[in-house]
Design an enzyme around this catalytic site. Structure first.
Site, PDB file in Angstrom:
ATOM      1  N   HIS A 155       0.870  -1.186   0.000  1.00  0.00           N
ATOM      2  CA  HIS A 155       0.000   0.000   0.000  1.00  0.00           C
ATOM      3  C   HIS A 155       0.904   1.233   0.000  1.00  0.00           C
ATOM      4  CE1 HIS A 155      -2.841   2.953   1.702  1.00  0.00           C
ATOM      5  NE2 HIS A 155      -3.819   2.112   1.414  1.00  0.00           N
ATOM      6  N   ASP A 204       2.705  -4.571   8.085  1.00  0.00           N
ATOM      7  CA  ASP A 204       1.543  -3.699   7.954  1.00  0.00           C
ATOM      8  C   ASP A 204       0.317  -4.613   8.113  1.00  0.00           C
ATOM      9  OD1 ASP A 204      -0.641  -2.324   7.066  1.00  0.00           O
ATOM     10  OD2 ASP A 204       0.257  -1.646   5.181  1.00  0.00           O
ATOM     11  N   GLN A 246      -4.914  -5.259   7.003  1.00  0.00           N
ATOM     12  CA  GLN A 246      -5.896  -6.242   6.522  1.00  0.00           C
ATOM     13  C   GLN A 246      -5.812  -7.550   7.303  1.00  0.00           C
ATOM     14  OE1 GLN A 246      -8.147  -5.286   4.576  1.00  0.00           O
ATOM     15  NE2 GLN A 246      -7.249  -3.391   3.791  1.00  0.00           N
ATOM     16  N   LYS A 266     -10.661  -0.444  10.104  1.00  0.00           N
ATOM     17  CA  LYS A 266     -10.788  -1.686   9.331  1.00  0.00           C
ATOM     18  C   LYS A 266     -11.115  -2.860  10.252  1.00  0.00           C
ATOM     19  CE  LYS A 266      -7.452   0.087   6.044  1.00  0.00           C
ATOM     20  NZ  LYS A 266      -8.097   0.263   4.751  1.00  0.00           N
ATOM     21  N   CYS A 317      -4.685   2.341  -3.752  1.00  0.00           N
ATOM     22  CA  CYS A 317      -3.465   2.878  -3.139  1.00  0.00           C
ATOM     23  C   CYS A 317      -2.309   1.892  -3.279  1.00  0.00           C
ATOM     24  CB  CYS A 317      -3.679   3.228  -1.659  1.00  0.00           C
ATOM     25  SG  CYS A 317      -4.872   4.521  -1.410  1.00  0.00           S
TER      26      CYS A 317
END
Ligand code: PLP
Length: 428
Positions: A146, A223, A226, A249, A386
């Site tokens: 991202h 990261d 998700q 999220k 993104c």
């Protein structure tokens, strides 16, 4: 999972606390998770097929109620007030930090509240990168990152002259850790990978990535934007050094997220924002700083949002993150199978992608598809997500993306397919 169109969360496959609530008529009604999310209805009260959870998740009533209470009857500042309400709010705010720490397997003094994952990575690049990296040092990102895990490192490159290497992907869209093994050298000080790709849904083998990074003396940043909503995450077991995510999220509010870093690493990081709450002692001659995590939280924090995040974690834990992950995996497999049957769809990403399906419909721009699906009450994401370097790799300007959440069910897939069939007729 169920073969019908009902969510397993709406049936007996996964018990939700409060399920089987007795009604006035005395019947034992099964409580559907979907009912917990007021955002899943259109303005006219019709079911809305929300397939954009990877962008941001809808909020359960429990989170909405917790934030309303925190902003209303319970509202006060934290860390400063000498009155009881503020002391109680401080306890609740710090309990939220503890909850985040326990949710991802860290310690509470290792969790820094940020505005989200983007800010967390910027903090890291600025503070840790600016102090511990020097010109000529290398970092390894991957082709599927991202922009939030690319641009802050490019800004650091402009500032101090580090080098950025890009790990390629396997043919099915996973970060190629064999290639990473060949690329890593002692000049690499950081490996920074998405735990789950927001476009392809591919899951990186995080433990192996940690081993590879550590073998050359580099740190590993994951990261987790998700991943935290769909995978059990234990930062200690994964062996990573930094972990970031955004609450919105994870069924929580916008405006808050977290950076987790091992305590000894945080200790060695200078502050990046100056102001109230992050200090030990201020004089015009010199200021000394509070220990982490306060050192990185200048100003009045996102109090209400932290309470909302804690409520979101409670909600998820009551259902079980494993059950949520399995539910989404089953929906993803079903969606891929049905899309493949259309014979006019290109699917991106691995077969076992987690909760996220990116695809292209022959001869139709994803934006046109997204617009027609919207008329059908189906919300997908269309664009570069993104992740423009990933689009370049896939050779497309954009993809259509359907992403699932705790509340998704097979009726969402059916609506998506109906919308695609209509789009095909329109474009035929
Ligand atoms: C993998 C990944 N990383 C980072 C981000 C940035 O998150 P935020 O915009 O909440 O800071 C996102 C959001 O789309 C994401 O999916």
């Amino acid at each position: 999972m169920n073969s019908g169109l009902q969510s397993p969360f709406a049936s007996s496959a996964v018990e939700k606390p409060g399920a089987g609530v007795s009604t006035a008529s005395g019947t034992n009604e099964v409580h559907s998770v979907r009912q917990d999310f007021p955002g899943l209805l259109t303005a006219t009260g019709q079911p809305w097929h929300y397939l954009d959870t990877a962008a941001t998740a809808q909020k359960p009533q429990a989170v909405i109620d917790a934030t309303v209470r925190a902003m209303g009857a319970d509202y006060a500042t934290v860390h400063r007030g000498v009155y009881a309400r503020s002391a109680e709010m401080t306890l609740a705010f710090e309990a939220a930090r503890r909850k985040v720490a326990q949710f991802i397997g860290g310690q509470e003094n290792e969790v820094v509240f940020t505005r989200g994952a983007t800010e967390a990575i910027n903090l890291l690049a600025h503070s840790w990168g600016g102090t511990h990296l020097k010109a000529g040092d290398r970092i390894l990102l991957s082709q599927l990152e991202h922009h939030a895990n690319i641009v802050p490192w490019q800004m650091l490159r402009e500032r101090i002259g580090i080098e950025i290497d890009v790990c390629p992907l396997t043919h099915d869209g996973r970060i190629d850790l064999d290639a990473a093994t060949r690329m890593l050298t002692p000049a690499h000080k950081l490996v920074a990978f998405a735990h789950i790709s927001n476009v392809l849904g591919s899951v990186v083998d995080a433990r192996r990535a940690a081993t590879l990074a550590h073998q050359v003396g580099a740190k590993l940043l994951l990261d987790g934007c998700q991943a935290v909503p769909r995978l059990p995450v234990d930062v200690a077991a994964l062996g990573c050094d930094f972990y970031v995510f955004s609450a919105h999220k994870l069924y929580g509010p916008t405006g808050i997220g977290a950076l987790w870093a091992r305590a000894e690493i945080l200790e060695g990081m200078p502050p990046w924002h100056g102001g109230g709450a992050m200090i030990d002692r201020v004089t015009f001659a010199r200021t000394t700083y509070a220990p982490p995590p306060a050192r990185f939280e200048a100003g009045t924090p996102a109090i209400v949002e932290a309470i909302g995040l804690a409520a979101a974690i409670d909600y998820i834990e009551a259902i079980g993150i494993e059950a949520i992950g399995a539910h989404e995996l089953a929906l993803t497999a079903k969606a891929r199978e049905e899309l493949r049957r259309l014979n006019s769809v290109t699917l991106f990403g691995p077969e076992d992608s987690a909760g996220i399906v990116s695809f292209a419909l022959d001869g139709v721009h994803p934006h046109d598809l997204g617009t027609i699906l919207d008329e059908e009450g189906v919300a997908i994401r269309a664009g570069h997500h993104c992740a423009q370097p990933l689009m370049d790799h896939l050779g497309v300007p954009a993809t259509a993306r359907a992403s699932f959440g705790i509340y998704s069910d097979e009726s969402d897939i059916a609506a998506l397919l109906r919308g695609i069939e209509r789009t095909k007729r329109i474009f035929a």
